[in-house]
Scaffold this active site. Structure first.
Site, PDB file in Angstrom:
ATOM      1  N   GLY A  14       8.192   3.935  -2.132  1.00  0.00           N
ATOM      2  CA  GLY A  14       7.280   4.392  -1.547  1.00  0.00           C
ATOM      3  C   GLY A  14       6.880   3.669   0.018  1.00  0.00           C
ATOM      4  CB  CYS A  15       3.773   3.294   1.804  1.00  0.00           C
ATOM      5  SG  CYS A  15       3.425   2.393   3.463  1.00  0.00           S
ATOM      6  CG  PHE A  16       7.724  -0.500   4.888  1.00  0.00           C
ATOM      7  CD1 PHE A  16       6.457  -0.219   5.618  1.00  0.00           C
ATOM      8  CD2 PHE A  16       8.797  -0.139   5.717  1.00  0.00           C
ATOM      9  CE1 PHE A  16       6.405   0.125   6.784  1.00  0.00           C
ATOM     10  CE2 PHE A  16       8.777   0.108   6.973  1.00  0.00           C
ATOM     11  CZ  PHE A  16       7.531   0.423   7.486  1.00  0.00           C
ATOM     12  CB  CYS A  18       2.456  -0.148  -1.538  1.00  0.00           C
ATOM     13  SG  CYS A  18       1.410   1.118  -1.012  1.00  0.00           S
TER      14      CYS A  18
END
Length: 184
Positions: A14-16, A18
């Site tokens: 997912g989004c880095f 996070c």
């Protein structure tokens, strides 16, 4: 411990922002860098990666002390803070850049990752879609992405998406979670 005795892990889930925020809080993890890996363009940027045309995934590259935390323990945390059962998606973040992926730096990392995934698939009924690939060129993301949660804790995405993942680390893995900024 000498620098050459450190290990490197490269993970996408997912989004880095996070993964970076979570692993910044893990004892034994000495550095976390957000970036891109796994694509076919030699100069990826956030804009081109988000368009889904480069083949890159948003990833974090960790440097960690294996005397303090093992690669398997890194994977336990990784698989607990993202959903490895959704293809090219984490929550509202959709696209191949958000896929669940592990880039292995050694044959031992590959064996550990593949074993862990088999165990997880057995537990979940075979639904894990995480890719396991050999190490790929890593491109560091733009400076404003580094330490994003730390620098933007009140930003909406950080409050609603990133903070709960950091909280999950502290709840599920208290023995691995830093308690103070100076902990390593």
């Amino acid at each position: 411990m000498r620098e050459e005795e450190r290990e490197v892990a490269t993970l996408g889930g997912g989004c880095f922002w996070c993964l970076e925020a979570v692993f910044e809080q893990v004892l034994g993890v000495e550095s976390v860098v957000s970036g891109y890996a796994g694509g076919h363009v030699q100069t990826p940027s956030y804009e081109t990666v988000c368009q889904g045309m480069t083949g890159h995934a948003e990833v974090v590259q960790l440097r960690f002390n294996p005397d303090k935390i093992t690669y398997r323990e890194i994977l336990e945390i990784f698989f607990s803070v993202h959903d490895p059962t959704t293809l090219n998606r984490q929550g509202n973040d959709v696209g191949t850049q958000y896929r669940s992926i592990i880039f292995c730096h050694t044959a031992e990392q590959r064996r550990t990752a593949e074993t862990f995934i088999r165990e997880l698939q057995s537990k979940l009924g075979g639904t894990v879609v995480t890719e396991v690939r050999d190490e790929a060129p890593f491109f560091e993301a733009e400076p404003y992405h580094q330490r994003y949660f730390e620098n933007n804790p009140t930003q909406g995405y950080c409050r609603l998406v990133v903070a709960p993942k950091v909280g999950k680390l502290h709840h599920l893995f208290p023995k691995y979670a830093k308690r103070n900024a100076g902990d390593t």
